[in-house]
Design an enzyme around this catalytic site. Sequence first.
Site: not given
Length: 176
Positions: A116, A133
Amino acid sequence: MISYILALVVGALVLAADQYTKYFILNNFELGQGTDFIKGLIDIVYIHNKGGAWGILEGHTWGLLAMTMVIMLVCIALLFKWGAKNKLVFWAMSLVLFGGIGNLIDRIFRDGNVVDFLHFEFWPTFPVFNVADCAIVIGVALLMLYFAIDTVRELKAKMSSNTVKAAEDEENNQDM
């Protein structure tokens, strides 16, 4: 037909962008390192997420893998059941599916870690995200939009049906 092909092409491009950006982050940042991307809006902060959304189920890689596979199978089933009938559902499921594939690749090939790196500076408590995401969130939002539109359509049809029935009842009462 073009819309369906376009949705699949966009999904594949999202997957490619997800994998490329993760590769770039892995090769140009140290874990925990960050930098401004769009000042005041988005920072780049390289982290590993061993959990699901918001870090839930951290350390339960096998459970997350199984859950991701089930969600992907549901997406495929929805693509076949409703996707052919509705472009919005097809787009939504395509984005969720390709986003899921992006994070699944991470879990399988990066020791259960998902890379991330997108931190929304204007919302500091929001979790750090990646391109996959973002695709999943957009896909889910489109699916919610579909269900909201469908619910309104059904309510309008029911109200219209009740209005017609009331008019018919009124007419029958006058005939008596």
